[in-house]
Design a protein around this motif. Structure first.
Motif, mmCIF file in Angstrom:
data_model
loop_
_atom_site.group_PDB
_atom_site.id
_atom_site.type_symbol
_atom_site.label_atom_id
_atom_site.label_comp_id
_atom_site.label_asym_id
_atom_site.label_seq_id
_atom_site.Cartn_x
_atom_site.Cartn_y
_atom_site.Cartn_z
ATOM 1 N N GLU A 91 -42.807 11.316 27.700
ATOM 2 C CA GLU A 91 -43.534 11.228 26.432
ATOM 3 C C GLU A 91 -42.897 10.138 25.583
ATOM 4 N N VAL A 113 -42.081 8.636 22.249
ATOM 5 C CA VAL A 113 -41.942 9.162 20.894
ATOM 6 C C VAL A 113 -42.168 8.024 19.905
ATOM 7 N N ARG A 114 -43.262 8.150 19.142
ATOM 8 C CA ARG A 114 -43.613 7.131 18.148
ATOM 9 C C ARG A 114 -43.640 7.700 16.731
ATOM 10 N N ASP A 115 -43.848 8.991 16.615
ATOM 11 C CA ASP A 115 -44.026 9.640 15.328
ATOM 12 C C ASP A 115 -42.685 9.817 14.614
ATOM 13 N N ALA A 116 -42.582 9.277 13.407
ATOM 14 C CA ALA A 116 -41.329 9.344 12.652
ATOM 15 C C ALA A 116 -40.930 10.785 12.346
ATOM 16 N N ALA A 117 -41.894 11.652 12.059
ATOM 17 C CA ALA A 117 -41.568 13.055 11.773
ATOM 18 C C ALA A 117 -40.963 13.727 13.007
ATOM 19 N N LEU A 118 -41.507 13.425 14.176
ATOM 20 C CA LEU A 118 -40.953 13.974 15.412
ATOM 21 C C LEU A 118 -39.544 13.437 15.647
ATOM 22 N N ARG A 173 -37.415 12.478 13.407
ATOM 23 C CA ARG A 173 -36.516 13.154 12.470
ATOM 24 C C ARG A 173 -36.227 14.574 12.942
ATOM 25 N N PHE A 214 -44.406 20.528 17.276
ATOM 26 C CA PHE A 214 -44.601 19.147 17.723
ATOM 27 C C PHE A 214 -45.106 19.077 19.163
ATOM 28 N N GLU A 270 -39.558 4.620 21.101
ATOM 29 C CA GLU A 270 -40.267 3.374 20.813
ATOM 30 C C GLU A 270 -39.267 2.233 20.879
#
Length: 190
Positions: free
Chosen positions: A8, A10-15, A17, A63, A89
């Motif tokens: 996977e 990982v691009r999402d900043a919340a994920l 964090r 998530f 990323e």
């Protein structure tokens, strides 16, 4: 050869964090290595309480990284990892750096745990463990290709992917870091 499921990205900043939290990184790594486990079992493995692990597992589930599975004994339902690896990323922003730091901390902890307890392992497991360090001189494209080749070699053995593991197989941690040496100026030594 069968195509293996992708990691996977990982691009999402919340994920990122969320994964920067050391306990979440440890829980995700543990479930990926050993398969479904209860919050109590996770707590014992990562040195935390069952209730704390349960809370963090629910955060990981929000998530889509872990999920509940049916219990074999009808009691507490275990959790399992839903991924077969994570990939950051290319552009490491502060959230990604936090996630990378948590994963490096987990890598260090697992390595130190092995060093501290290796005499308790069977001799063949002591001998099989490896520590290899290399100083390479490569271009960015060569390094990308080399890391891809190593990944292709290791992926068939990733715990959630491997279906044909022999009975004496056990979870093993492998960490790979390939980074430019910041203190080097990039010029060949003479």
């Amino acid at each position: 050869m069968t195509e293996l499921p992708p990691r996977e990205r990982v691009r999402d900043a919340a994920l990122m964090r969320a994964l920067a939290h050391p306990l979440r990184a440890a829980l995700l790594d543990y479930l990926g290595a050993v398969g479904p486990r209860t919050a109590s079992e996770c707590g014992e493995a990562v040195d935390s309480s069952a209730s704390n692990c349960s809370w963090h597992l629910r955060q990981l589930a929000s998530f889509g990284l872990v999920e509940r599975v049916d219990a074999e004994d009808g009691r507490e339902r275990p959790w399992r990892a839903k991924h077969v690896g994570l990939e950051l990323e290319d552009n490491l922003d502060p959230a990604a750096l936090g996630m990378a730091a948590a994963m490096l901390g987990q890598d260090q902890q697992l390595t130190q745990r092995f060093l501290d307890t290796r005499e308790q392992l069977e001799p063949e497991w002591q001998a099989a463990a490896g520590f290899n360090f290399y100083a390479l001189r490569v271009t960015p494209s060569e390094l990308t290709e080399l890391v891809g080749q190593i990944d292709a070699l290791l992926r068939p053995y990733v715990a959630p992917i491997r279906q044909d593991a022999p009975g004496d197989a056990r979870p093993v941690h492998v960490g790979l870091r390939a980074v430019p040496r910041i203190e080097a100026d990039g010029k060949p030594s003479r």
